[in-house]
Design a protein around this motif. Structure first.
Motif, PDB file in Angstrom:
ATOM      1  N   GLY A 109     -10.470   8.567  -0.443  1.00  0.00           N
ATOM      2  CA  GLY A 109      -9.961   9.425  -1.507  1.00  0.00           C
ATOM      3  C   GLY A 109      -9.550   8.672  -2.761  1.00  0.00           C
ATOM      4  N   LEU A 110     -10.114   7.461  -2.999  1.00  0.00           N
ATOM      5  CA  LEU A 110      -9.752   6.664  -4.168  1.00  0.00           C
ATOM      6  C   LEU A 110     -10.630   7.042  -5.365  1.00  0.00           C
ATOM      7  CD1 LEU A 110      -9.485   3.203  -2.346  1.00  0.00           C
ATOM      8  CD2 LEU A 110      -7.658   4.873  -2.776  1.00  0.00           C
ATOM      9  N   ASN A 111     -10.172   6.644  -6.545  1.00  0.00           N
ATOM     10  CA  ASN A 111     -10.964   6.843  -7.758  1.00  0.00           C
ATOM     11  C   ASN A 111     -11.923   5.659  -7.937  1.00  0.00           C
ATOM     12  OD1 ASN A 111      -9.630   9.199  -8.314  1.00  0.00           O
ATOM     13  ND2 ASN A 111      -8.110   8.226  -9.643  1.00  0.00           N
ATOM     14  N   PRO A 112     -13.150   5.915  -8.367  1.00  0.00           N
ATOM     15  CA  PRO A 112     -14.104   4.805  -8.567  1.00  0.00           C
ATOM     16  C   PRO A 112     -13.669   3.896  -9.729  1.00  0.00           C
ATOM     17  CG  PRO A 112     -15.223   6.945  -8.458  1.00  0.00           C
ATOM     18  CD  PRO A 112     -13.768   7.226  -8.585  1.00  0.00           C
ATOM     19  N   ASN A 113     -14.094   2.627  -9.645  1.00  0.00           N
ATOM     20  CA  ASN A 113     -13.920   1.664 -10.742  1.00  0.00           C
ATOM     21  C   ASN A 113     -12.470   1.629 -11.230  1.00  0.00           C
ATOM     22  OD1 ASN A 113     -14.873  -0.316 -12.482  1.00  0.00           O
ATOM     23  ND2 ASN A 113     -15.417   1.151 -14.090  1.00  0.00           N
ATOM     24  N   THR A 114     -11.526   1.542 -10.265  1.00  0.00           N
ATOM     25  CA  THR A 114     -10.094   1.601 -10.585  1.00  0.00           C
ATOM     26  C   THR A 114      -9.370   0.462  -9.876  1.00  0.00           C
ATOM     27  OG1 THR A 114     -10.210   4.003 -10.777  1.00  0.00           O
ATOM     28  CG2 THR A 114      -8.018   3.043 -10.519  1.00  0.00           C
ATOM     29  N   ILE A 115      -8.389  -0.134 -10.571  1.00  0.00           N
ATOM     30  CA  ILE A 115      -7.576  -1.202  -9.975  1.00  0.00           C
ATOM     31  C   ILE A 115      -6.431  -0.559  -9.188  1.00  0.00           C
ATOM     32  CG2 ILE A 115      -6.089  -3.185 -10.427  1.00  0.00           C
ATOM     33  CD1 ILE A 115      -7.696  -3.658 -12.999  1.00  0.00           C
ATOM     34  N   TYR A 116      -6.260  -0.948  -7.911  1.00  0.00           N
ATOM     35  CA  TYR A 116      -5.161  -0.475  -7.073  1.00  0.00           C
ATOM     36  C   TYR A 116      -4.319  -1.659  -6.615  1.00  0.00           C
ATOM     37  CZ  TYR A 116      -7.009   4.274  -6.581  1.00  0.00           C
ATOM     38  OH  TYR A 116      -7.414   5.564  -6.818  1.00  0.00           O
ATOM     39  N   HIS A 117      -2.994  -1.399  -6.518  1.00  0.00           N
ATOM     40  CA  HIS A 117      -2.064  -2.359  -5.905  1.00  0.00           C
ATOM     41  C   HIS A 117      -1.778  -1.875  -4.493  1.00  0.00           C
ATOM     42  CE1 HIS A 117      -1.334  -4.274  -9.806  1.00  0.00           C
ATOM     43  NE2 HIS A 117      -1.294  -3.042 -10.303  1.00  0.00           N
ATOM     44  N   VAL A 118      -1.728  -2.783  -3.510  1.00  0.00           N
ATOM     45  CA  VAL A 118      -1.577  -2.416  -2.101  1.00  0.00           C
ATOM     46  C   VAL A 118      -0.495  -3.278  -1.479  1.00  0.00           C
ATOM     47  CG1 VAL A 118      -2.730  -2.194   0.125  1.00  0.00           C
ATOM     48  CG2 VAL A 118      -4.034  -1.843  -1.993  1.00  0.00           C
ATOM     49  N   SER A 119       0.435  -2.604  -0.731  1.00  0.00           N
ATOM     50  CA  SER A 119       1.420  -3.334   0.077  1.00  0.00           C
ATOM     51  C   SER A 119       1.517  -2.659   1.438  1.00  0.00           C
ATOM     52  CB  SER A 119       2.798  -3.365  -0.603  1.00  0.00           C
ATOM     53  OG  SER A 119       3.387  -2.074  -0.584  1.00  0.00           O
ATOM     54  N   VAL A 120       2.027  -3.397   2.450  1.00  0.00           N
ATOM     55  CA  VAL A 120       2.128  -2.904   3.823  1.00  0.00           C
ATOM     56  C   VAL A 120       3.539  -3.134   4.329  1.00  0.00           C
ATOM     57  CG1 VAL A 120       1.186  -3.032   6.164  1.00  0.00           C
ATOM     58  CG2 VAL A 120      -0.307  -3.452   4.187  1.00  0.00           C
ATOM     59  N   ARG A 121       4.065  -2.147   5.080  1.00  0.00           N
ATOM     60  CA  ARG A 121       5.403  -2.256   5.678  1.00  0.00           C
ATOM     61  C   ARG A 121       5.302  -1.859   7.152  1.00  0.00           C
ATOM     62  NH1 ARG A 121       9.684  -0.576   1.456  1.00  0.00           N
ATOM     63  NH2 ARG A 121       8.551  -0.571  -0.520  1.00  0.00           N
ATOM     64  N   ALA A 122       6.143  -2.484   7.979  1.00  0.00           N
ATOM     65  CA  ALA A 122       6.286  -2.047   9.376  1.00  0.00           C
ATOM     66  C   ALA A 122       7.313  -0.911   9.422  1.00  0.00           C
ATOM     67  CB  ALA A 122       6.746  -3.210  10.250  1.00  0.00           C
ATOM     68  N   TYR A 123       7.181   0.027  10.433  1.00  0.00           N
ATOM     69  CA  TYR A 123       8.177   1.105  10.548  1.00  0.00           C
ATOM     70  C   TYR A 123       8.453   1.403  12.018  1.00  0.00           C
ATOM     71  CZ  TYR A 123       4.523   4.540  11.724  1.00  0.00           C
ATOM     72  OH  TYR A 123       3.520   5.232  12.339  1.00  0.00           O
ATOM     73  N   ASN A 124       9.672   1.905  12.260  1.00  0.00           N
ATOM     74  CA  ASN A 124      10.071   2.426  13.565  1.00  0.00           C
ATOM     75  C   ASN A 124      10.864   3.706  13.343  1.00  0.00           C
ATOM     76  OD1 ASN A 124      12.563   1.590  12.696  1.00  0.00           O
ATOM     77  ND2 ASN A 124      12.749  -0.125  14.125  1.00  0.00           N
ATOM     78  N   ARG A 125      11.576   4.189  14.392  1.00  0.00           N
ATOM     79  CA  ARG A 125      12.288   5.466  14.241  1.00  0.00           C
ATOM     80  C   ARG A 125      13.427   5.386  13.249  1.00  0.00           C
ATOM     81  NH1 ARG A 125      13.326   8.269  20.033  1.00  0.00           N
ATOM     82  NH2 ARG A 125      13.979   6.179  20.636  1.00  0.00           N
ATOM     83  N   ALA A 126      13.906   4.190  12.952  1.00  0.00           N
ATOM     84  CA  ALA A 126      15.012   4.047  12.002  1.00  0.00           C
ATOM     85  C   ALA A 126      14.515   4.058  10.562  1.00  0.00           C
ATOM     86  CB  ALA A 126      15.786   2.772  12.287  1.00  0.00           C
ATOM     87  N   GLY A 127      13.241   3.779  10.334  1.00  0.00           N
ATOM     88  CA  GLY A 127      12.716   3.779   8.977  1.00  0.00           C
ATOM     89  C   GLY A 127      11.692   2.678   8.771  1.00  0.00           C
ATOM     90  N   THR A 128      11.408   2.376   7.498  1.00  0.00           N
ATOM     91  CA  THR A 128      10.424   1.342   7.164  1.00  0.00           C
ATOM     92  C   THR A 128      11.129   0.047   6.784  1.00  0.00           C
ATOM     93  OG1 THR A 128      10.361   2.159   4.902  1.00  0.00           O
ATOM     94  CG2 THR A 128       8.685   2.993   6.411  1.00  0.00           C
ATOM     95  N   GLY A 129      10.433  -1.047   7.046  1.00  0.00           N
ATOM     96  CA  GLY A 129      10.979  -2.351   6.721  1.00  0.00           C
ATOM     97  C   GLY A 129      10.611  -2.788   5.301  1.00  0.00           C
ATOM     98  N   PRO A 130      10.860  -4.055   4.973  1.00  0.00           N
ATOM     99  CA  PRO A 130      10.558  -4.553   3.626  1.00  0.00           C
ATOM    100  C   PRO A 130       9.046  -4.614   3.401  1.00  0.00           C
ATOM    101  CG  PRO A 130      11.221  -6.339   5.051  1.00  0.00           C
ATOM    102  CD  PRO A 130      11.461  -5.092   5.828  1.00  0.00           C
ATOM    103  N   PRO A 131       8.624  -4.514   2.122  1.00  0.00           N
ATOM    104  CA  PRO A 131       7.181  -4.521   1.838  1.00  0.00           C
ATOM    105  C   PRO A 131       6.617  -5.935   1.857  1.00  0.00           C
ATOM    106  CG  PRO A 131       8.385  -4.309  -0.207  1.00  0.00           C
ATOM    107  CD  PRO A 131       9.422  -4.298   0.880  1.00  0.00           C
ATOM    108  N   SER A 132       5.333  -6.016   2.161  1.00  0.00           N
ATOM    109  CA  SER A 132       4.613  -7.284   2.013  1.00  0.00           C
ATOM    110  C   SER A 132       4.385  -7.540   0.529  1.00  0.00           C
ATOM    111  CB  SER A 132       3.271  -7.182   2.737  1.00  0.00           C
ATOM    112  OG  SER A 132       2.435  -6.259   2.037  1.00  0.00           O
ATOM    113  N   PRO A 133       4.065  -8.782   0.142  1.00  0.00           N
ATOM    114  CA  PRO A 133       3.637  -8.997  -1.248  1.00  0.00           C
ATOM    115  C   PRO A 133       2.416  -8.122  -1.519  1.00  0.00           C
ATOM    116  CG  PRO A 133       4.062 -11.079  -0.150  1.00  0.00           C
ATOM    117  CD  PRO A 133       4.112 -10.042   0.916  1.00  0.00           C
TER     118      PRO A 133
END
Length: 809
Positions: free
Chosen positions: A646-670
């Motif tokens: 579902g992304l737009n063509p020819n577009t720059i995206y920034h991406v980060s990943v976080r771990a999560y559990n029932r308490a919530g999400t953790g800190p983001p990756s670079p």
């Protein structure tokens, strides 16, 4: 004036108040006093009427009746005392007829009694008028209140009579005409029957009923012989002639002579003796079961000069074959056979069946008894007693066995929680057919029950009794531990314990709740908490000393006002978790197509998650947008990659990943960056042509050239399908031409061609390839230039149809 004084009634209703029925009655009672007195009304000698309309100083009775008559009291009361006043309501009524006279015709010389009865209060007097003049007792006439008697009426007594009932409230009238008749005997309206058929050895009744006033004296003759009463001949006081044990010699002319002071007359009939009707084959008694069929036989002989009809009755009630719902029908159409066929016999068809063979002169009857056996009828009088917490004693009265002995009884019950009846366990387990009581066991404490009893025999189970009155078993301590014990989650420093609420069936009593016991795993002392209400489904324990994701031993039991139930098995429940403290690393995002990318990362260490790692959350946002507006995709479990669409063509995206559990999400990756590829060319392949060569077809098209804002073309994809029902085959081509093998019996195929490249697949062009045997095809560059073989190609890119030229080869 602040001075207080007791009530004093100033406006007093009369000691006696008169009213007519149907009228409204109002009594007034007004009193002085300080504080203001409260006025109340009561009837001293009877119940209060529903027709009262009370507003304190007034008592109103709408449409008063005799039941409202009596003594009434008004009471005025305040803090300083009370005052009362009494009076009577007396109800009167206008006269009303209960019995009146009607127009009457009477014979001269006879007696007559007329009566008029009226109600009213005071009691009405009744007087009489004849032709508008007062009538009193004289000679043959006696007047006594509402009764008028005539002795030996004469024609002068004819006239219009009135009775008049009256009291002080009104008068009512009733009128009737008396006609005194004097007539010579006259047979014109009712002559002796001209032809009188009679059965041999039977009886015949010949009425003689001339019109006459006064009543005529009657004589009978046979021919010239005067008839008198004998063993075979009877002349009744009313003049009817009865002949018994008739023989052929009784045939002849019979004449009735009638005479009174006004004159005489006679009427004659001829007696004809016929053969008697006889039952030649009578029905036989029988026993059958419910649902079976049977034919009751009935044959008869009769005089051939007359019609014969058959009728059947059950217990002396005539059977209507047309209204028997198909259970009864005539088994034969012959005149002398009246057999009755009974289909699908029911219990109500038991009884004494009588077959009657009948002509106009006589009849003959024979009877038989049919017994229909079936399941027993419903028992009666179900009574519940000795009510305990899990048992009751039931008694009933025996129902009809329907001609087959009762073998055993069944007991069913239903609760308010279910409308379905269920068979219950009893003591004794098998209830014999001669029993009329049994104990019902294994009931639920503190439950509302209805019971019913069914009897059975060798023919089946009968209809149930009426339900007993509703009862509730006594309370008992719970016997089942709550189920579904678990928990976890919540806010920091919380232990959440959950369970499945106990159903009403297992609560066993009022005041139901739960006792939750818990302790840190490895410790000795248990903490106990009571949780009231049956519908409760969780308990939250808060304590700042609770570390994240600490295991607790937990157990639960139920209680009510009768005591506590058994405890559940011990479960392990963890306290609230803490968000992951570490972030994934080495995040790589790679564009796959113009609208898709693949993201991968290195997972966090399990020791850096206090709780259970549920998965990872990928956040991505366009260059120039804020991270707070990022779209999110979550994975489940321990996977370390994700596919994002579902992304737009020819577009720059920034991406980060976080771990999560029932308490919530953790800190983001670079965050990492990725640029989606340009979209594939929008233009489909065009100018498609094909040529057949032996066992293959060669398909060509014009190459597609990408525009500046489109991704490069690296090849072509072609979907080939033999017909609309077969599975397609995918062919890949690096150039704008491809050869495809075809079977010898090839007639047509569907082909779809599109470009492919880094940006994905382009828009397809579809073509329907046709071939006549031994004919090859080609596509001209211009549709205006004549050619031996022409291909017409639609330009909507959905369907290209090749048509063979109709030119002669």
């Amino acid at each position: 004036d602040a001075r207080q004084f007791p009530p004093s009634i100033k406006a007093r209703f009369p000691a006696d108040t008169y009213a007519l029925t149907g009228q409204a009655v109002t009594l007034e009672c007004f009193a002085f006093g300080n504080p203001v007195p409260r006025i109340t009304w009561r009837k001293l000698d009877g119940p209060q009427s529903s027709k009262w309309i009370g507003s304190e100083p007034l008592l109103q009775i709408q449409q008063a009746g005799f039941e409202d008559e009596g003594t009434y009291e008004c009471e005025a009361e305040n803090a300083k005392g009370r005052d009362t006043h009494q009076g009577r309501i007396i109800i009167h009524a206008q006269p009303e007829w209960l019995d009146v006279i009607s127009d009457t015709e009477a014979d001269i010389g006879s007696d007559l009694r007329w009566s008029c009865v009226a109600s009213g209060k005071p009691r009405p007097t009744v007087r009489w008028l004849r032709d508008g003049q007062p009538l009193t007792s004289q000679n043959r006439i006696e007047v006594r209140g509402g009764e008028l008697r005539f002795s030996k009426l004469v024609q002068e007594d004819s006239g219009m009579y009135q009775c008049v009932a009256e009291n002080k409230h009104g008068t009512v009238y009733a009128s009737a005409e008396l006609t005194v008749q004097a007539l010579a005997p006259d047979f014109r309206l009712n002559p002796v029957k001209r032809l009188i058929p009679a059965a041999r050895s039977g009886k015949v009744i010949i009425p003689c009923q001339p019109r006459a006033a006064p009543k005529a004296t009657v004589l009978w003759t046979k021919g010239t012989e005067l008839l008198v009463n004998s063993s075979r001949v009877t002349i009744t006081a009313g003049g009817t002639l009865i002949l018994q044990n008739i023989s052929k010699s009784d045939e002849g002319k019979y004449t009735c002579f009638a005479e009174n002071p006004m004159g005489k007359a006679n009427s004659t009939g001829i007696l004809s003796v016929r053969d008697a009707t006889k039952i030649t084959l009578a029905p036989s008694s029988a026993d059958i079961n419910v649902g079976e069929n049977l034919t009751l036989q009935c044959h008869a002989s009769h005089d051939p000069t007359m019609d014969l009809t058959f009728t059947w009755s059950l217990d002396d009630f005539p059977i209507d074959l047309d209204k028997s719902e198909g259970h009864y029908r005539r088994a034969s159409a012959k005149e002398t056979i009246g057999d009755l066929s009974i289909s699908n016999a029911q219990l109500r068809h038991s009884g004494r069946y009588t077959c009657t063979a009948q002509t106009v002169v006589d009849s003959a009857s024979e009877s038989a008894t049919l017994t229909v056996r079936g399941p027993p009828g419903p028992p009666g009088g179900v009574v519940v007693r000795d009510i305990g917490d899990t048992s009751v004693q039931l008694s009933w009265s025996r129902g009809f066995d329907n001609h087959s002995p009762i073998a055993r009884y069944l007991i069913e019950a239903r609760t308010l929680l279910s409308s379905q009846w269920k068979q219950m366990r009893t003591n004794p387990i098998n209830i014999e057919g001669n029993a009329e009581t049994a104990q019902v066991v294994n009931l639920i404490p503190w439950m509302d029950y209805e019971f019913r009893v069914l009897a059975s025999n060798i023919l089946g189970i009968g209809e149930p009794s009426l339900p007993s009155s509703k009862i509730r078993t006594k309370e008992a301590a719970p016997t089942v531990a709550p189920s579904g014990l678990g928990g976890g989650g919540g806010a920091p420093n919380e232990l959440i314990i959950t369970w499945t609420p106990t159903l009403r069936d297992y609560q066993n009593g009022d005041g139901f709740g739960y006792i939750v016991s818990f302790r840190r795993k490895g410790s000795q002392a248990w903490l106990r908490e009571r949780v009231p209400h049956a519908e409760s489904l969780h308990f939250v324990y808060r304590n700042e000393s609770i570390a994240p994701y600490t295991p607790f031993e937990v157990k639960i039991k139920a209680y009510n006002r009768k005591g506590e139930g058994p405890e559940s098995l011990t479960a392990i429940v963890y306290s609230a978790e803490e968000e992951p403290k570490a972030a994934p690393y080495r995040v790589i995002a790679k564009s796959v197509l113009s609208s898709e990318m693949d993201v991968s990362w290195e997972p966090v260490e399990q020791g850096e998650v206090t709780g259970v790692l549920l998965g990872y959350e990928i956040r991505y946002w366009k260059d120039g947008d804020k991270e707070e507006a990022a779209d999110r995709v979550r994975t489940a479990g321990l996977v370390t990659s994700a596919h994002v669409t579902g992304l737009n063509p020819n577009t720059i995206y920034h991406v980060s990943v976080r771990a999560y559990n029932r308490a919530g999400t953790g800190p983001p990756s670079p965050s990492t960056n990725v640029t989606t590829t340009r979209p594939p060319p929008k233009r489909p392949p065009g100018n498609i042509s094909w040529t057949f060569s032996g066992s293959s077809v060669s398909i060509k098209w014009d190459p597609v050239v990408a525009k500046a804002d489109e991704s490069a073309v690296t090849g072509y994809k072609m979907l080939y399908r033999q017909d609309s029902h077969s599975a397609p085959t995918l062919y890949l081509a690096s150039k704008s031409q491809i050869d495809i093998p075809i079977p010898e019996d090839f007639t047509h195929a569907f082909v779809q061609i599109r470009v492919t490249g880094p940006g994905g697949d382009g828009t397809p062009a579809e073509v329907h390839i046709l071939r006549n045997s031994g004919t090859s095809m080609m596509v001209e560059d211009s549709g205006t230039r004549p050619a031996p073989h022409v291909v017409v190609i639609t330009t909507n890119s959905l369907l290209l149809v090749a048509l063979l030229s109709s030119l002669e080869l």
